[in-house]
Scaffold this motif. Structure first.
Motif, PDB file in Angstrom:
ATOM      1  N   ILE A 144       0.785  -9.621  -4.359  1.00 54.37           N
ATOM      2  CA  ILE A 144       0.002 -10.574  -3.571  1.00 54.37           C
ATOM      3  C   ILE A 144      -1.112 -11.122  -4.447  1.00 54.37           C
ATOM      4  CG2 ILE A 144       0.501  -9.483  -1.338  1.00 54.37           C
ATOM      5  CD1 ILE A 144      -2.204  -8.089  -1.509  1.00 54.37           C
ATOM      6  N   SER A 145      -1.615 -12.308  -4.097  1.00 58.98           N
ATOM      7  CA  SER A 145      -2.660 -12.937  -4.904  1.00 58.98           C
ATOM      8  C   SER A 145      -4.059 -12.673  -4.358  1.00 58.98           C
ATOM      9  CB  SER A 145      -2.417 -14.448  -4.981  1.00 58.98           C
ATOM     10  OG  SER A 145      -2.382 -15.012  -3.667  1.00 58.98           O
ATOM     11  N   LYS A 146      -4.167 -12.305  -3.077  1.00 57.23           N
ATOM     12  CA  LYS A 146      -5.447 -11.967  -2.486  1.00 57.23           C
ATOM     13  C   LYS A 146      -5.256 -10.893  -1.430  1.00 57.23           C
ATOM     14  CE  LYS A 146      -5.349 -15.634   1.025  1.00 57.23           C
ATOM     15  NZ  LYS A 146      -6.088 -16.760   1.618  1.00 57.23           N
ATOM     16  N   SER A 147      -6.324 -10.196  -1.114  1.00 54.05           N
ATOM     17  CA  SER A 147      -6.245  -9.078  -0.170  1.00 54.05           C
ATOM     18  C   SER A 147      -5.789  -9.553   1.204  1.00 54.05           C
ATOM     19  CB  SER A 147      -7.604  -8.378  -0.049  1.00 54.05           C
ATOM     20  OG  SER A 147      -7.966  -7.792  -1.277  1.00 54.05           O
ATOM     21  N   ILE A 148      -4.992  -8.709   1.855  1.00 55.54           N
ATOM     22  CA  ILE A 148      -4.499  -8.991   3.203  1.00 55.54           C
ATOM     23  C   ILE A 148      -5.312  -8.180   4.196  1.00 55.54           C
ATOM     24  CG2 ILE A 148      -2.524  -8.804   4.764  1.00 55.54           C
ATOM     25  CD1 ILE A 148      -0.706  -9.128   2.346  1.00 55.54           C
ATOM     26  N   ASP A 149      -5.718  -8.818   5.262  1.00 55.60           N
ATOM     27  CA  ASP A 149      -6.471  -8.138   6.321  1.00 55.60           C
ATOM     28  C   ASP A 149      -5.484  -7.425   7.243  1.00 55.60           C
ATOM     29  OD1 ASP A 149      -8.342  -7.237   8.060  1.00 55.60           O
ATOM     30  OD2 ASP A 149      -8.951  -9.192   8.830  1.00 55.60           O
ATOM     31  N   TRP A 150      -5.104  -6.208   6.848  1.00 51.93           N
ATOM     32  CA  TRP A 150      -4.075  -5.478   7.577  1.00 51.93           C
ATOM     33  C   TRP A 150      -4.512  -5.104   8.984  1.00 51.93           C
ATOM     34  CZ3 TRP A 150       0.485  -5.807   5.487  1.00 51.93           C
ATOM     35  CH2 TRP A 150       0.617  -5.908   4.104  1.00 51.93           C
ATOM     36  N   LEU A 151      -5.803  -5.006   9.209  1.00 48.99           N
ATOM     37  CA  LEU A 151      -6.317  -4.659  10.531  1.00 48.99           C
ATOM     38  C   LEU A 151      -6.914  -5.876  11.227  1.00 48.99           C
ATOM     39  CD1 LEU A 151      -7.971  -1.221   9.686  1.00 48.99           C
ATOM     40  CD2 LEU A 151      -5.682  -1.666  10.597  1.00 48.99           C
ATOM     41  N   GLY A 152      -6.583  -7.070  10.749  1.00 47.20           N
ATOM     42  CA  GLY A 152      -7.047  -8.305  11.368  1.00 47.20           C
ATOM     43  C   GLY A 152      -6.124  -8.737  12.492  1.00 47.20           C
ATOM     44  N   PRO A 153      -6.418  -9.870  13.121  1.00 47.22           N
ATOM     45  CA  PRO A 153      -5.636 -10.319  14.291  1.00 47.22           C
ATOM     46  C   PRO A 153      -4.149 -10.517  14.017  1.00 47.22           C
ATOM     47  CG  PRO A 153      -7.684 -11.559  14.094  1.00 47.22           C
ATOM     48  CD  PRO A 153      -7.564 -10.743  12.847  1.00 47.22           C
TER      49      PRO A 153
END
Length: 301
Positions: A144-153
């Motif tokens: 991935i190129s940027k962090s993923i908000d795994w606990l986001g909506p």
């Protein structure tokens, strides 16, 4: 004669009495207590006020609760679709004469006996959006190129389902293994002599003869999935913006408001009792529908 009969049964009553008392005090009494307050306006302090069916009328228009019902079925459905096939596949593999199969069974079963709170904290560290282990791993290897908000909506529900699968797959795997070990090996040997391959053996022998165990496992999985909320409570508290709010977590918040997120619900014992009763009724209806469907399938076969 009757005195001798009763004397012979006294030890049995003595052994069962402590369990019976505990069940009455911590099981039956709280249910009866909550059923009484379904018809009262009581917030845990002050005077209680009889309101009749007003709590249930309020429940009909409670969009937050009905959203939690939808979330519960999404969560339960996702968990079941992944957990049951994976558990069965692992059971079939680990039921063979593999080296180290007992160690592998223990490893897969280990999450079942670990505290849900501990598991949730570990996965919070893994799924953390800023410095979580999963994002660090994916970024390091340029997946991935940027962090993923795994606990986001967008991803919170998927993350909670992954945790639920990880925690449940070992338990159902052992139940399937127990069922597989009751299938006589002579049946497979006869099928091999008739030229059946592994896929045909699985479809025409394993699944049908595993039927009773499979029905029991599916029933347990459905009930546990609909009732599950502990890991969600620790991981997201039903957020963000209610995306992971499930039925029993919503009920829990009405009785014991969570304040760590800064947006605690007001304690509502009366309304919570009505919501809890309705939620238990929904789970009961789903269970009865499953029983009905499984009986119909048995008659067809």
């Amino acid at each position: 004669m009757y005195m001798r009969k009763w004397r012979g049964q006294l030890p049995g009553f003595g052994f069962t009495l402590p369990s019976l008392l505990l069940t009455l005090v911590f099981g039956v009494y709280p249910i009866l207590w909550a059923m009484r307050y379904m018809f009262y306006d009581y917030k845990g302090y002050g005077k209680e006020r009889f309101v009749g069916l007003d709590n249930f009328v309020q429940l009909i228009g409670d969009h937050a609760y009905w959203d939690s019902v939808v979330n519960t079925f999404v969560y339960a459905g996702g968990k079941l679709i992944i957990t049951l096939p994976l558990s069965l596949i692992l059971a079939v593999i680990l039921n063979r004469g593999l080296r180290g199969k007992h160690l592998l069974r223990a490893i897969y079963f280990m999450p079942t006996i670990v505290s849900t709170s501990v598991i949730s904290i570990v996965f919070f560290i893994i799924f953390n959006s800023f410095n979580g282990l999963l994002n660090q791993f994916l970024l390091r290897y340029h997946i991935i190129s940027k962090s993923i908000d795994w606990l986001g909506p967008e991803h919170a529900m998927m993350s909670t389902i992954i945790i639920a699968v990880w925690g449940a797959v070992g338990n159902y795997m052992l139940l399937f293994i127990a069922g597989l070990q009751n299938i006589p090996s002579d049946v497979y040997e006869s099928a091999s002599l008739d030229g059946a391959n592994a896929v045909q053996k699985f479809g025409y022998i394993t699944i049908p003869m595993l039927g009773p165990v499979l029905q029991m496992v599916i029933m347990l999985a459905i009930i546990n999935s609909l009732k599950g909320y502990e890991s969600i409570m620790v991981l997201t508290e039903g957020g963000p913006i209610g995306k992971t709010e499930v039925m029993f977590l919503y009920v829990y918040k009405l009785f014991f408001p969570l304040s760590t997120s800064g947006s605690a619900m007001e304690q509502q014992i009366g309304y919570g009792s009505a919501v809890g009763f309705t939620t238990a009724l929904l789970v009961g209806v789903v269970t009865l529908l499953y029983f009905y469907a499984s009986k119909r399938l048995n008659k067809v076969h």
